[in-house]
Design a protein around this motif. Structure first.
Motif, mmCIF file in Angstrom:
data_model
loop_
_atom_site.group_PDB
_atom_site.id
_atom_site.type_symbol
_atom_site.label_atom_id
_atom_site.label_comp_id
_atom_site.label_asym_id
_atom_site.label_seq_id
_atom_site.Cartn_x
_atom_site.Cartn_y
_atom_site.Cartn_z
ATOM 1 N N ASP A 60 61.277 7.900 37.827
ATOM 2 C CA ASP A 60 60.707 6.430 38.204
ATOM 3 C C ASP A 60 60.964 5.695 39.379
ATOM 4 O OD1 ASP A 60 60.987 3.711 37.368
ATOM 5 O OD2 ASP A 60 62.333 4.445 35.212
ATOM 6 N N VAL A 61 59.959 4.406 39.525
ATOM 7 C CA VAL A 61 60.071 3.750 40.961
ATOM 8 C C VAL A 61 61.461 3.162 41.147
ATOM 9 C CG1 VAL A 61 57.737 3.735 41.288
ATOM 10 C CG2 VAL A 61 58.929 2.552 40.312
ATOM 11 N N ASP A 62 62.108 2.872 39.857
ATOM 12 C CA ASP A 62 62.883 1.672 40.029
ATOM 13 C C ASP A 62 64.062 2.444 40.416
ATOM 14 O OD1 ASP A 62 62.106 -0.509 39.205
ATOM 15 O OD2 ASP A 62 62.400 -0.602 37.506
ATOM 16 N N GLU A 63 64.170 4.075 40.423
ATOM 17 C CA GLU A 63 65.436 4.300 40.730
ATOM 18 C C GLU A 63 65.356 4.827 41.952
ATOM 19 O OE1 GLU A 63 67.129 6.090 38.832
ATOM 20 O OE2 GLU A 63 67.166 5.036 36.716
ATOM 21 N N THR A 64 63.988 4.494 42.901
ATOM 22 C CA THR A 64 64.063 4.861 44.416
ATOM 23 C C THR A 64 64.090 3.866 45.482
ATOM 24 O OG1 THR A 64 61.867 5.259 43.964
ATOM 25 C CG2 THR A 64 62.718 6.966 44.150
ATOM 26 N N SER A 65 65.155 2.447 45.446
ATOM 27 C CA SER A 65 64.791 1.423 45.750
ATOM 28 C C SER A 65 65.974 1.677 47.124
ATOM 29 C CB SER A 65 65.318 0.114 44.954
ATOM 30 O OG SER A 65 66.464 0.587 44.606
ATOM 31 N N ARG A 66 66.053 2.584 47.240
ATOM 32 C CA ARG A 66 66.767 2.870 48.737
ATOM 33 C C ARG A 66 66.435 2.147 49.343
ATOM 34 N NH1 ARG A 66 69.237 8.123 49.598
ATOM 35 N NH2 ARG A 66 67.692 8.665 48.629
ATOM 36 N N LEU A 67 65.208 1.291 50.083
ATOM 37 C CA LEU A 67 64.652 0.695 51.543
ATOM 38 C C LEU A 67 64.685 -0.710 50.980
ATOM 39 C CD1 LEU A 67 61.442 2.610 52.033
ATOM 40 C CD2 LEU A 67 63.178 2.283 53.425
ATOM 41 N N ARG B 210 50.495 4.018 27.096
ATOM 42 C CA ARG B 210 50.989 5.452 26.578
ATOM 43 C C ARG B 210 52.334 5.533 27.100
ATOM 44 N NH1 ARG B 210 49.288 5.846 22.198
ATOM 45 N NH2 ARG B 210 48.276 3.621 22.901
ATOM 46 N N TYR B 211 53.423 6.858 26.811
ATOM 47 C CA TYR B 211 54.268 6.021 27.191
ATOM 48 C C TYR B 211 54.356 8.134 27.616
ATOM 49 C CZ TYR B 211 55.820 2.421 25.567
ATOM 50 O OH TYR B 211 56.339 1.098 24.892
ATOM 51 N N ASN B 212 53.653 9.234 26.739
ATOM 52 C CA ASN B 212 53.485 10.137 27.517
ATOM 53 C C ASN B 212 52.337 10.713 28.408
ATOM 54 O OD1 ASN B 212 52.908 13.426 27.282
ATOM 55 N ND2 ASN B 212 53.827 13.623 25.712
ATOM 56 N N ALA B 213 52.746 10.704 29.649
ATOM 57 C CA ALA B 213 52.042 11.301 30.944
ATOM 58 C C ALA B 213 50.551 12.376 29.738
ATOM 59 C CB ALA B 213 52.323 12.117 31.728
ATOM 60 N N VAL C 142 52.957 -3.502 36.089
ATOM 61 C CA VAL C 142 53.672 -3.293 34.808
ATOM 62 C C VAL C 142 54.314 -1.560 34.600
ATOM 63 C CG1 VAL C 142 53.764 -3.452 32.548
ATOM 64 C CG2 VAL C 142 52.106 -4.799 34.231
ATOM 65 N N ARG C 143 53.733 -0.460 34.882
ATOM 66 C CA ARG C 143 54.203 0.794 34.562
ATOM 67 C C ARG C 143 55.117 0.986 36.075
ATOM 68 N NH1 ARG C 143 52.445 3.552 30.179
ATOM 69 N NH2 ARG C 143 53.516 4.305 30.583
ATOM 70 N N ARG C 144 56.598 1.994 35.560
ATOM 71 C CA ARG C 144 57.420 1.795 36.302
ATOM 72 C C ARG C 144 57.472 3.208 36.902
ATOM 73 N NH1 ARG C 144 57.300 -2.225 37.731
ATOM 74 N NH2 ARG C 144 56.936 -0.704 39.819
ATOM 75 N N ASN C 145 56.841 4.331 35.679
ATOM 76 C CA ASN C 145 56.007 5.950 35.980
ATOM 77 C C ASN C 145 55.514 6.126 37.139
ATOM 78 O OD1 ASN C 145 55.250 8.663 35.871
ATOM 79 N ND2 ASN C 145 56.012 8.030 33.434
ATOM 80 N N ILE C 146 55.154 6.943 38.148
ATOM 81 C CA ILE C 146 55.089 7.257 39.355
ATOM 82 C C ILE C 146 53.866 7.362 39.342
ATOM 83 C CG2 ILE C 146 54.647 8.171 41.592
ATOM 84 C CD1 ILE C 146 57.666 7.681 42.148
ATOM 85 N N ILE C 147 53.272 8.243 37.902
ATOM 86 C CA ILE C 147 52.333 9.306 37.685
ATOM 87 C C ILE C 147 51.442 8.423 36.887
ATOM 88 C CG2 ILE C 147 51.017 10.561 35.982
ATOM 89 C CD1 ILE C 147 53.634 12.573 36.137
ATOM 90 N N LEU C 148 51.685 6.926 36.181
ATOM 91 C CA LEU C 148 51.004 6.588 35.350
ATOM 92 C C LEU C 148 50.184 5.492 36.706
ATOM 93 C CD1 LEU C 148 50.237 5.669 33.025
ATOM 94 C CD2 LEU C 148 51.988 7.237 32.963
ATOM 95 N N ILE C 149 51.519 5.568 37.333
ATOM 96 C CA ILE C 149 50.992 4.142 38.408
ATOM 97 C C ILE C 149 49.542 5.037 39.703
ATOM 98 C CG2 ILE C 149 51.310 3.046 41.468
ATOM 99 C CD1 ILE C 149 54.624 2.704 39.365
ATOM 100 N N LEU C 150 49.856 6.210 39.516
ATOM 101 C CA LEU C 150 48.906 7.054 40.780
ATOM 102 C C LEU C 150 47.656 6.626 39.661
ATOM 103 C CD1 LEU C 150 50.424 10.017 42.812
ATOM 104 C CD2 LEU C 150 49.688 8.189 43.460
ATOM 105 N N MET C 151 47.683 6.532 38.006
ATOM 106 C CA MET C 151 46.184 6.980 37.791
ATOM 107 C C MET C 151 46.233 5.016 37.663
ATOM 108 S SD MET C 151 47.660 9.413 34.857
ATOM 109 C CE MET C 151 46.676 8.603 33.243
ATOM 110 N N SER C 152 46.839 4.211 37.960
ATOM 111 C CA SER C 152 45.952 2.517 37.892
ATOM 112 C C SER C 152 46.001 3.181 39.519
ATOM 113 C CB SER C 152 47.027 2.231 37.009
ATOM 114 O OG SER C 152 48.256 2.108 36.081
ATOM 115 N N VAL C 153 45.605 2.807 39.653
ATOM 116 C CA VAL C 153 45.500 3.426 41.334
ATOM 117 C C VAL C 153 43.278 4.219 41.278
ATOM 118 C CG1 VAL C 153 45.337 3.463 44.198
ATOM 119 C CG2 VAL C 153 47.157 2.966 43.070
ATOM 120 N N GLU C 154 43.806 4.630 40.522
ATOM 121 C CA GLU C 154 42.473 5.725 40.100
ATOM 122 C C GLU C 154 41.931 4.632 39.654
ATOM 123 O OE1 GLU C 154 41.311 8.500 41.212
ATOM 124 O OE2 GLU C 154 43.146 8.725 42.602
ATOM 125 N N VAL C 155 42.154 4.035 38.289
ATOM 126 C CA VAL C 155 41.348 3.299 38.166
ATOM 127 C C VAL C 155 40.891 1.826 38.964
ATOM 128 C CG1 VAL C 155 41.423 1.903 36.115
ATOM 129 C CG2 VAL C 155 42.469 3.819 35.551
#
Lengths: 172, 104
Positions: B95-102, A25-28, B28-41
């Motif tokens: 977006d995790v790509d925005e936080t690439s200073r490390l 999904r795109y929407n969280a 694949v996902r670059r949204n941090i919320i979606l990445i955390l949800m993938s870790v939950e899965v």
């Protein structure tokens, strides 16, 4: 095919479909709805294989507490376009029809599963009493390690959630 | 004592597929919320594997491991969401790509 196997494969299909939909999904918020359905399907599977206590924990802690944290953060960040646009999108029937259908399948399974005696479904049911006896017997060290882990998580979340970390940085 | 009717291999296969979906989601996902949800899965798939294996030998150990995974997931998500709020405050984006200073 027996009814238990049918229920298992049904719940497994719901879990797979909702997990794939959740992570595409795109929407969280929509992703969260599908993820909650996936966790509920896992809870049904836990009950079917004879672990009712784990099923209850899955619903109460995973789908209840952890997912509510996610919902809370998503609502707090208020991502995406303007609120009117968002609410207009949420109220479109296509957005909740499919999750509701998946939920309905799980609900029907739950009603059936609860209407028959638990021994009819899986051969051996492991009761919460056995789990508790083992948990506070041989596994007492693991319980204490988990307690320390949760304390560390609590302190970490408290430290990261403070607002003045940013304020102190801006004043420099 | 009769055997469990649901075959263990199918439960383990379901756990493996769910874990793979979570792993692909993390990569694949670059949204941090979606990445955390993938870790939950992924953590949930591990718990599923433990429960199915514990039910196969009708021992409560699988459920105990699931409870430990549950506490790990709770601690992980609390710290992860705290980090997410800090990143949103500092960078203004999740977006995790925005936080690439490390990256150096």
């Amino acid at each position: 095919m027996t009814i238990e196997l049918f229920l298992f494969y049904m719940a497994a299909t719901v879990a797979l479909v909702s997990t794939i939909l959740a992570l595409t999904r795109y929407n969280a918020t929509h992703a969260l709805i599908y993820l909650i359905i996936s966790l509920l399907a896992s809870a049904i599977i836990f009950y079917l294989v004879g672990a009712p206590f784990a099923a209850v924990l899955e619903v109460v802690i995973y789908a209840g507490a952890i997912m509510v944290l996610f919902v809370f953060v998503v609502m707090m960040l208020n991502l995406g376009s303007s609120e009117d646009d968002q609410e207009h999108q949420w109220l479109k029937p296509g957005m909740w029809l499919f999750p509701a259908l998946l939920c309905l399948i799980l609900f029907l399974e739950m009603v059936y599963v609860l209407s028959v005696p638990p021994h009819a479904l899986s051969g051996v049911v492991i009761t919460p009493k056995e789990v508790g006896i083992k948990l506070y017997g041989p596994y007492i060290l693991a319980v204490e390690i988990a307690a320390m882990l949760l304390l560390a998580g609590l302190i970490g979340a408290y430290h990261l959630g403070r607002r003045y970390l940013v304020d102190a940085r801006k004043q420099r | 004592m009769e055997a469990v009717v649901i075959p263990m291999e199918h439960g383990l296969a379901l756990a493996a597929v769910l874990f793979s979906i979570g792993l692909v989601g993390v990569m694949v996902r670059r949204n941090i919320i979606l990445i955390l949800m993938s870790v939950e899965v992924m953590l949930n798939a591990c718990g599923l594997a433990f429960i199915v294996a514990g039910a196969r030998w009708s021992e409560p150990d699988g459920q105990i491991m699931f409870m430990l995974i549950l506490s790990i997931a709770a601690a992980e998500v609390a710290v992860g969401l705290g980090l997410l709020l800090q990143i949103h405050r500092r960078v203004g984006s999740i977006d995790v790509d925005e936080t690439s200073r490390l990256r150096g």
